[in-house]
Scaffold this motif. Structure first.
Motif, short mmCIF file in Angstrom:
data_model
loop_
_atom_site.label_atom_id
_atom_site.label_comp_id
_atom_site.label_asym_id
_atom_site.label_seq_id
_atom_site.Cartn_x
_atom_site.Cartn_y
_atom_site.Cartn_z
N ALA A 145 0.11 -1.59 -14.72
CA ALA A 145 -1.06 -2.46 -14.58
C ALA A 145 -1.01 -3.28 -13.29
O ALA A 145 -2.05 -3.64 -12.74
CB ALA A 145 -1.16 -3.38 -15.80
N ALA A 146 0.21 -3.56 -12.82
CA ALA A 146 0.36 -4.42 -11.63
C ALA A 146 0.59 -3.62 -10.36
O ALA A 146 0.70 -4.20 -9.27
CB ALA A 146 1.53 -5.38 -11.86
N ARG A 147 0.65 -2.29 -10.47
CA ARG A 147 1.12 -1.48 -9.34
C ARG A 147 0.26 -1.66 -8.07
O ARG A 147 0.80 -1.81 -6.97
CB ARG A 147 1.18 -0.01 -9.72
CG ARG A 147 1.97 0.80 -8.72
CD ARG A 147 2.24 2.17 -9.20
NE ARG A 147 1.01 2.85 -9.57
CZ ARG A 147 0.94 4.12 -9.93
NH1 ARG A 147 2.04 4.83 -10.01
NH2 ARG A 147 -0.20 4.68 -10.24
N ASP A 148 -1.05 -1.65 -8.22
CA ASP A 148 -1.91 -1.78 -7.02
C ASP A 148 -1.64 -3.09 -6.29
O ASP A 148 -1.57 -3.13 -5.06
CB ASP A 148 -3.39 -1.68 -7.41
CG ASP A 148 -3.77 -0.26 -7.78
OD1 ASP A 148 -2.96 0.66 -7.52
OD2 ASP A 148 -4.86 -0.07 -8.36
N MET A 149 -1.54 -4.15 -7.08
CA MET A 149 -1.28 -5.46 -6.48
C MET A 149 0.08 -5.45 -5.76
O MET A 149 0.21 -5.95 -4.63
CB MET A 149 -1.30 -6.53 -7.57
CG MET A 149 -1.08 -7.95 -7.11
SD MET A 149 0.65 -8.43 -6.93
CE MET A 149 1.21 -8.44 -8.61
N LEU A 150 1.10 -4.84 -6.39
CA LEU A 150 2.43 -4.79 -5.77
C LEU A 150 2.40 -3.98 -4.48
O LEU A 150 3.08 -4.31 -3.50
CB LEU A 150 3.44 -4.18 -6.76
CG LEU A 150 3.75 -5.07 -7.98
CD1 LEU A 150 4.46 -4.27 -9.07
CD2 LEU A 150 4.58 -6.28 -7.58
N ARG A 151 1.56 -2.93 -4.46
CA ARG A 151 1.46 -2.10 -3.24
C ARG A 151 0.86 -2.87 -2.07
O ARG A 151 1.10 -2.53 -0.91
CB ARG A 151 0.64 -0.84 -3.52
CG ARG A 151 1.44 0.21 -4.22
CD ARG A 151 0.82 1.58 -4.06
NE ARG A 151 1.56 2.54 -4.85
CZ ARG A 151 2.73 3.04 -4.51
NH1 ARG A 151 3.28 2.69 -3.37
NH2 ARG A 151 3.35 3.89 -5.29
N ALA A 152 0.09 -3.89 -2.39
CA ALA A 152 -0.44 -4.72 -1.31
C ALA A 152 0.68 -5.50 -0.62
O ALA A 152 0.57 -5.91 0.54
CB ALA A 152 -1.49 -5.69 -1.86
N LEU A 153 1.80 -5.68 -1.34
CA LEU A 153 2.92 -6.45 -0.77
C LEU A 153 3.84 -5.58 0.07
O LEU A 153 4.56 -6.08 0.94
CB LEU A 153 3.72 -7.12 -1.90
CG LEU A 153 2.90 -8.04 -2.82
CD1 LEU A 153 3.79 -8.59 -3.94
CD2 LEU A 153 2.26 -9.17 -2.04
N GLY A 154 3.85 -4.28 -0.22
CA GLY A 154 4.70 -3.37 0.55
C GLY A 154 4.40 -1.94 0.16
O GLY A 154 4.23 -1.64 -1.03
#
Ligand SMILES: NC(=O)c1ccc[n+]([C@@H]2O[C@H](COP(=O)([O-])OP(=O)(O)OC[C@H]3O[C@@H](n4cnc5c(N)ncnc54)[C@H](OP(=O)(O)O)[C@@H]3O)[C@@H](O)[C@H]2O)c1
Length: 301
Positions: A145-154
């Motif tokens: 569920a959080a993967r897209d947001m985490l990808r914005a970080l790296g």
């Protein structure tokens, strides 16, 4: 629709995380204990929260990036904030231990809070770039569920497993490799200075030597995974030639008065590795009988 995100902690890393979220279009609220450090983020488009409670209320995902888990605990573990976090997701990107992350997850579960733990394997300048690496552990559905947001970080986000301690454990393992290289670099610099070799030459030659070292590290990991510890037909360089070269370094350091704190540790490990076999050094000391006058080959059995 993109979720709103709050970031607690606007130090070097927290500020980079918030800027990356803003760049990716997330509505981002930030809070920092020392308010002035959060102020520049307003110009980049962030909302500034006046309190931790306000930051938590503003978003369904709360990223924490402060100095250590004790600081996180001081921010989250009071009645009002814990209650406000109920049903939300906290992503702990503060560095910590595996057991620390497991303890946070236990606390979060008891309060109805979803939790992921991440370890950042990057300096702030890598955050928000394709080369930014984050290791993440926690329940896989929460991660998805959080993967897209985490990808914005790296760009290089790696899910390590459901046990929340795994990201910190792998982080520590990789940092052990990194510090080996960094402390080694300090020794190289000391040797070059003592021998009047300019540091640009060291830098240039390290660039060409690094792939050899990388290959040896990869080989050691492969051999350990397979339990192949003894020298065999595929061995490129066994302990003995390493030890011989190591003794040249130690001799040089002794002659030039260079600090041997690190090499003394290496020497103890070499000694243990060589203990059951032949210990005859092409150098000035006999390891089996250090007081004996050096006679190469005299102690061979
Ligand atoms: N920088 C890196 O390259 C890097 C790389 C990987 C991981 N990390 C990790 O990221 C985390 C932050 O590192 P950083 O480089 O951003 O450090 P930093 O620049 O020193 O910032 C530390 C942050 O923690 C806050 N803080 C410290 N104690 C606090 C407390 N008791 N209550 C509330 N806030 C507190 C500070 O607030 P104030 O401004 O009020 O002091 C500041 O926002 C660390 O866990 C670090 O290991 C950093």
């Amino acid at each position: 629709m993109q979720p709103a995100i709050s970031v607690l902690g606007m130090g070097r890393m927290g500020s980079a995380l918030a800027r990356a979220l803003l760049a990716a279009g997330y509505r981002t609220t930030v809070w920092n204990r020392t308010a002035e450090k959060a102020a520049p983020l307003a110009a980049a488009g962030a909302e500034i929260a006046a309190s931790v409670g306000d930051a938590v209320a503003a978003s369904d995902i709360v990223i924490i990036n402060v100095s250590d888990y004790a600081a996180t605990e001081g921010l989250l573990r009071n009645g009002a904030v814990a209650t406000a976090l109920h049903g939300k997701l906290i992503v702990e990107l503060t560095s910590g231990t595996p057991d620390g992350a497991r303890e946070v997850q236990g606390w979060a579960a008891r309060h109805g809070i979803r939790h992921l733990d991440g370890a950042i394997l990057a300096t702030p300048d890598f955050i928000g770039t394709e080369a930014g690496t984050l290791l993440v552990s926690g329940p896989d559905d929460v991660y998805e569920a959080a993967r897209d947001m985490l990808r914005a970080l790296g760009g290089n986000v790696q899910y390590i497993g459901a046990d929340p301690g795994l990201a910190n454990a792998l982080d520590s393992a990789l940092l052990a490799l990194m510090w080996g290289a960094l402390f080694g670099a300090l020794q190289s610099i000391a040797v070059c200075r003592a021998e009047a070799i300019d540091l640009e030459t060291l830098s240039k030659q390290w660039s060409s030597t690094a792939p050899v070292v990388g290959g040896l590290v990869a080989d050691l990991i492969r051999r350990s995974a397979a339990g192949r510890y003894a020298a065999d037909a595929e061995t490129l360089s066994s302990v003995s030639p390493h030890f011989g070269a190591f003794r040249h370094l130690v001799d040089l350091m002794e002659a030039r008065g260079i600090d041997r704190t690190i090499t003394d540790g290496y020497e103890a490990i070499f000694r243990r590795a060589k203990a059951p076999g032949v210990i005859c050094l092409p150098s000035r000391r006999c390891l089996r009988s250090p007081d004996r006058a050096r006679r190469p080959g005299s102690c061979r059995r």
